[in-house]
Design an enzyme around this catalytic site. Structure first.
Site, mmCIF file in Angstrom:
data_model
loop_
_atom_site.group_PDB
_atom_site.id
_atom_site.type_symbol
_atom_site.label_atom_id
_atom_site.label_comp_id
_atom_site.label_asym_id
_atom_site.label_seq_id
_atom_site.Cartn_x
_atom_site.Cartn_y
_atom_site.Cartn_z
ATOM 1 C CE LYS A 168 -4.164 14.513 6.215
ATOM 2 N NZ LYS A 168 -3.118 14.206 5.227
ATOM 3 C CG ASN A 192 -1.166 12.355 9.054
ATOM 4 O OD1 ASN A 192 -1.836 12.876 8.155
ATOM 5 N ND2 ASN A 192 -1.093 11.041 9.217
ATOM 6 N N GLY A 238 11.430 10.343 3.478
ATOM 7 C CA GLY A 238 10.400 9.578 4.165
ATOM 8 C C GLY A 238 9.695 8.634 3.215
ATOM 9 N N GLY A 292 7.700 6.190 3.430
ATOM 10 C CA GLY A 292 6.565 5.441 3.953
ATOM 11 C C GLY A 292 5.523 5.271 2.860
ATOM 12 C CB ALA A 293 1.927 4.464 2.985
#
Length: 303
Positions: free
Chosen positions: A184, A103, A7, A9-10
């Site tokens: 979170k 997330n 992954g 991503g950022a």
């Protein structure tokens, strides 16, 4: 030590480049091509907080390059986790740790069933990063990163913490990683859908505190069932503190809607709604937000 990022991503790109900067061996597992040549390189440019830049090239591997997979750090969108890991079921060496760092919640149960002998870990991070294009990552803020075991084999992986601490700043081991995931989750379940629906940055919550408070109040009975003792007011303060600290940032859900991508709402608010239903608790405000995000998602995604 070998690290494999699933992954890019950022956050995945941030972890990859920062690990590489301290001398770790890092590669990217490319899920788009089952037979990606090992020698293929993926260039990345990391823009640091002080404005300086770091350029690097990371080797890409495919699902057939099992011997090249190290500590598998899963930083995909949460809805991509299971499809991305399925090709490794029964094939990934049982000595390879899998670290979930995404997330939302709801993937750990599947992971425990399908990789019962691998060291399994979960993590949460508040590090900030923005991926402006496929090769350019901007580090937007330092944060805390926590790792914890999902099974007994995962308990043997505390040795990973110092490497991540060296690369990222704060990284520590948590004996209660599930609790940190829930904390979170609550913050994400307020900030992400509100900013996505409002089409505003995180700081917009500071001007609409009544809506934040109402969402926290509604969640409180479920959080009590999960063993949390904080008052609704305390949860509200925690959400607003994060919104203040990241006031200029746009949430990942806002960005997903803005760029016509599938969101993680099913594993954030959707997960809360599922857990509430099991306890006989109604969350009408959160359900309304969920439906608004799903409506936005259905009209703007490319799927």
């Amino acid at each position: 030590m070998q690290w494999t990022i699933l992954g890019a991503g950022a956050i995945g790109s941030l972890f990859a480049t920062q690990l590489l900067r301290i001398g770790q061996s890092v590669n990217l597992l490319d899920t788009r091509h089952a037979q990606t040549p090992h020698q293929q390189l993926h260039p990345m440019l990391l823009e640091l907080l002080d404005g300086s830049v770091c350029m690097c090239e990371l080797p890409c591997i495919g699902y057939r390059d099992l011997s090249a997979i190290g500590n598998l750090l899963v930083t995909t969108k949460v809805w991509q986790v299971i499809p991305a890991l399925k090709p490794l079921v029964g094939r990934l060496p049982e000595t390879s740790p899998i670290i979930l760092l995404h997330n939302g919640m709801g993937t750990a149960e599947w992971l425990l069933r399908h990789f019962p002998h691998n060291p399994l870990l979960a993590g949460v991070t508040s590090c900030g990063a923005l991926k402006t294009d496929s090769k350019h990552i901007r580090h937007t803020g330092f944060g805390e990163t926590w790792l914890g075991a999902l099974n007994s084999s995962g308990e043997q992986c505390r040795e990973l913490v110092p490497y991540l601490a060296d690369a990222l700043g704060h990284t520590a081991w948590s004996e209660h990683i599930g609790e940190r995931q829930w904390r979170k989750l609550v913050i994400n379940a307020v900030i992400n859908p509100l900013t996505a629906v409002w089409n505003q940055p995180n700081g917009a919550l500071l001007d609409r505190t009544e809506e934040v408070a109402a969402l926290c109040q509604e969640l409180h009975p479920l959080l009590v069932k999960q063993g949390f003792r904080e008052t609704p007011e305390t949860w509200c303060r925690q959400v607003l503190q994060v919104a203040d600290r990241t006031a200029r940032n746009f949430s990942s859900m806002h960005q997903d809607i803005a760029y016509h991508r599938k969101t993680e709402i099913d594993y954030i608010t959707g997960y809360l709604l599922q857990q509430a239903e099991k306890q006989g608790i109604d969350l009408p405000k959160h359900r309304q937000l969920y439906l608004k995000v799903k409506a936005l998602e259905s009209t703007c995604t490319n799927e």
